[in-house]
Write an enzyme that holds these catalytic residues in place. Structure first.
Site, PDB file in Angstrom:
ATOM      1  N   ASP A  23      40.074  41.744  40.586  1.00 54.68           N
ATOM      2  CA  ASP A  23      39.709  40.920  39.433  1.00 54.68           C
ATOM      3  C   ASP A  23      40.950  40.658  38.579  1.00 54.68           C
ATOM      4  OD1 ASP A  23      37.151  39.872  37.916  1.00 54.68           O
ATOM      5  OD2 ASP A  23      38.459  40.726  36.392  1.00 54.68           O
ATOM      6  N   ASP A 122      39.579  33.924  41.733  1.00 52.47           N
ATOM      7  CA  ASP A 122      40.736  34.817  41.880  1.00 52.47           C
ATOM      8  C   ASP A 122      41.619  34.438  43.067  1.00 52.47           C
ATOM      9  OD1 ASP A 122      40.132  37.331  39.913  1.00 52.47           O
ATOM     10  OD2 ASP A 122      38.274  36.527  40.752  1.00 52.47           O
ATOM     11  N   HIS A 179      36.797  42.122  30.623  1.00 49.59           N
ATOM     12  CA  HIS A 179      38.040  41.357  30.716  1.00 49.59           C
ATOM     13  C   HIS A 179      39.284  42.234  30.747  1.00 49.59           C
ATOM     14  CE1 HIS A 179      35.983  37.594  30.731  1.00 49.59           C
ATOM     15  NE2 HIS A 179      35.459  37.788  29.536  1.00 49.59           N
TER      16      HIS A 179
END
Length: 218
Positions: A23, A122, A179
């Site tokens: 991620d 991604d 995040h």
């Protein structure tokens, strides 16, 4: 297979032996939708397809070059500070170490592995942008992946609209900071494990197109 706390894992043959959950976090500007997103955090959480347990992790921060100053919005969103990226290496060096980590993993753990992401961004977009910027050759292992939203929908009947929604639907807590790349990868890994427990097959859903591969000279 009996897991801890009395949980039972459905025995479903998986194509892959390990899942590398990835991620990225990238530079961003709330007021500029055309902002060039450069990767600034590169985390990988490796889990076993047999029991869903985490077996290894990788994480490095990355110093952006096109827009070296982080926006206030980017720092507020990701928690990544200017001091953190200023002291980090640029993408080519970090990517080389990520490749080395993957190669070392394959030596230590026998079996097939594939990347898992929450969406296609991604590896379909962010890594392509970095490859263009840095002129890097991208190993084939980074050119295909599992978009977790597809096996999630197959297992639950619900559209996988995002990580936090999937966690909530599965009754899983959000661990850490949303995040933060590493925290998000750990949370996505928890979703993968929940799907493995349900007996959901997890297979490749996306790969670079031949056009992108040719364009980047791969």
């Amino acid at each position: 297979i009996i897991l801890e706390f009395g949980l039972t894992m459905a025995v479903v043959p998986q194509i892959y032996d390990y899942f590398w959950v990835l991620d990225f976090e990238a530079t961003c500007d709330k007021s500029n939708p055309n902002w060039l997103n450069e990767i600034i955090e590169f985390p990988i959480v490796a889990i076993s397809a047999k029991d869903g347990h985490v077996v290894a992790e990788f994480r490095e921060y990355v110093r952006p070059v096109k827009n070296p100053r982080l926006t206030e919005f980017c720092t507020e969103l990701t928690g990544i500070t200017q001091e953190t990226v200023d002291s980090a290496d640029t993408f080519p060096a970090v990517f080389a170490r990520a490749i080395a980590w993957c190669e070392d993993f394959r030596q230590r753990f026998s079996g097939k592995a594939i990347f898992v992401t929450c969406g296609d961004w991604d590896l379909q977009r962010a890594l392509v942008i970095q490859a263009r910027l840095s002129g890097l050759r991208i190993p084939s292992i980074f050119r295909e992946w599992v978009n977790l939203k597809f096996p999630y929908q197959a297992a639950t009947g619900n559209r996988g609209s995002g990580m936090t929604r999937m966690l909530a639907d599965l009754g899983l807590p959000l661990i850490g900071r949303h995040h933060s790349g590493l925290d998000d990868a750990r949370n996505i890994a928890a979703v993968v494990r929940a799907l493995l427990i349900r007996g959901q097959a997890i297979e490749c859903t996306g790969r670079w197109s031949s056009r992108v591969t040719r364009e980047l000279g791969q």
